[in-house]
Scaffold this motif. Structure first.
Motif, PDB file in Angstrom:
ATOM      1  N   ARG A 129      -9.976  -9.781   1.674  1.00 32.09           N
ATOM      2  CA  ARG A 129     -10.271  -8.453   1.123  1.00 32.09           C
ATOM      3  C   ARG A 129     -10.680  -7.513   2.243  1.00 32.09           C
ATOM      4  N   ARG A 144      -7.413   5.299  -5.194  1.00 25.84           N
ATOM      5  CA  ARG A 144      -6.656   4.229  -4.543  1.00 25.84           C
ATOM      6  C   ARG A 144      -7.536   3.450  -3.559  1.00 25.84           C
ATOM      7  N   PHE A 145      -7.392   2.122  -3.556  1.00 25.86           N
ATOM      8  CA  PHE A 145      -8.121   1.285  -2.605  1.00 25.86           C
ATOM      9  C   PHE A 145      -7.387  -0.049  -2.450  1.00 25.86           C
ATOM     10  N   THR A 146      -7.662  -0.762  -1.371  1.00 26.21           N
ATOM     11  CA  THR A 146      -7.062  -2.068  -1.125  1.00 26.21           C
ATOM     12  C   THR A 146      -7.888  -3.135  -1.831  1.00 26.21           C
ATOM     13  N   TYR A 147      -7.271  -3.815  -2.789  1.00 27.98           N
ATOM     14  CA  TYR A 147      -7.994  -4.830  -3.550  1.00 27.98           C
ATOM     15  C   TYR A 147      -7.764  -6.241  -3.007  1.00 27.98           C
ATOM     16  N   ASP A 151       0.814  -1.217   0.000  1.00 30.88           N
ATOM     17  CA  ASP A 151       0.000   0.000   0.000  1.00 30.88           C
ATOM     18  C   ASP A 151       0.845   1.264   0.000  1.00 30.88           C
ATOM     19  N   ARG A 160      -0.888  -5.426   2.587  1.00 34.70           N
ATOM     20  CA  ARG A 160      -2.058  -4.772   2.004  1.00 34.70           C
ATOM     21  C   ARG A 160      -1.703  -4.350   0.582  1.00 34.70           C
ATOM     22  N   GLN A 161      -2.455  -4.836  -0.369  1.00 36.69           N
ATOM     23  CA  GLN A 161      -2.166  -4.573  -1.768  1.00 36.69           C
ATOM     24  C   GLN A 161      -3.166  -3.559  -2.320  1.00 36.69           C
ATOM     25  N   ASP A 162      -2.663  -2.409  -2.701  1.00 41.84           N
ATOM     26  CA  ASP A 162      -3.523  -1.333  -3.184  1.00 41.84           C
ATOM     27  C   ASP A 162      -3.470  -1.206  -4.699  1.00 41.84           C
ATOM     28  N   LYS A 186     -13.556  -4.322  -7.629  1.00 42.95           N
ATOM     29  CA  LYS A 186     -14.288  -4.142  -6.377  1.00 42.95           C
ATOM     30  C   LYS A 186     -15.536  -5.029  -6.299  1.00 42.95           C
ATOM     31  N   VAL A 234      -4.562   1.538  -7.954  1.00 42.46           N
ATOM     32  CA  VAL A 234      -4.794   2.962  -8.182  1.00 42.46           C
ATOM     33  C   VAL A 234      -4.843   3.217  -9.686  1.00 42.46           C
TER      34      VAL A 234
END
Length: 251
Positions: free
Chosen positions: A251, A98-101, A81, A213-215, A236, A217
């Protein structure tokens, strides 16, 4: 003759314009550990949205350098992240995208059945010649592996046995080929539908390393590309979630 062909040509040309208006392609940089899930969801994404996915797989640190040097990526699926956050701060992304996938899991794995016990005691026995990890400077899973070794007090003891891959894919290949008896890999590389698919493995407890944590973007180059937004929204969604979880991520 000319009058007869002009409407046909115009119709074909118009159809081409219509298709290009609703279907675009998106250039996506994907962390190597997430290769399997992306390949598994590509066909459904393209069928569902009409857009085309063009993917490159590699180490997060290397992708960062390429993005900074003008690579044409429009979406970035990082293995951490912090790298997407840094790109955010540097103005290389679409603000708010950006979000955690996925949250990744680390595993100690050997291609040999029964070689790795379910508590990872094989690490302490040290009756192996080579231990494969991804480069901790560029690959978050490699960094997590060094944190596990530190936590177990084994960093110095195994230093002479370490074999570094440029990314997690190469680290996995060292083990799969037998060039290393065991190695730290992403669980997703050896896991499908609730079980390890070959060899033997220890699923590393999450408390032994910082969370992976894998983000994802949207990068600045994807700002006006509908396919970039469509892919992020797809990630998502429920269907992508099923694929992601089937490879051992949460997730």
């Amino acid at each position: 003759m000319h009058r007869r062909f002009i409407p046909v040509l115009f119709g074909l040309f118009s159809a081409g314009l219509l298709h290009s208006a609703v279907a675009d392609e998106v250039q996506v940089a994907v962390a190597a550990n997430f290769t399997g899930p992306v390949q598994a969801m590509t066909e459904d994404f393209e069928k569902t949205t009409g857009h085309k996915l063009v993917t490159s797989f590699g180490a997060t640190g290397q992708f960062y350098a390429q993005i900074k040097n003008g690579a044409p990526f429009e979406v970035f699926l990082s293995a951490d992240d912090s790298t997407p956050a840094k790109l955010d701060q540097e103005g290389e992304t679409v603000a708010g995208s950006r979000f955690t996938y996925a949250i990744g899991t680390l595993a100690l794995w050997s291609a040999k059945e029964g070689y790795v016990d379910d508590q990872g005691e094989v690490l302490k026995r040290q009756d192996y010649r080579h231990l494969s990890i991804a480069n901790p400077k560029t690959a978050p899973y490699g960094l997590a592996a060094t944190q596990v070794l530190d936590h177990l007090g084994l960093r110095q003891a195994v230093a002479g046995k370490l074999v570094e891959g440029q990314n997690i894919t190469q680290a996995h290949q060292f083990v799969a080929s037998g060039n290393a008896e065991l190695g730290f890999v992403a669980l997703s590389q050896i896991y499908k539908d609730g079980q390890v698919t070959g060899g033997s493995a220890w699923i590393v407890p999450a408390e032994l390393h910082e969370p992976i944590r894998q983000d994802a973007v949207i990068l600045a180059k994807g700002k006006d590309n509908p396919a970039a937004k469509a892919f992020v929204e797809y990630l998502k969604g429920e269907q992508a979630g099923k694929v992601i979880e089937s490879y051992g991520y949460s997730r």
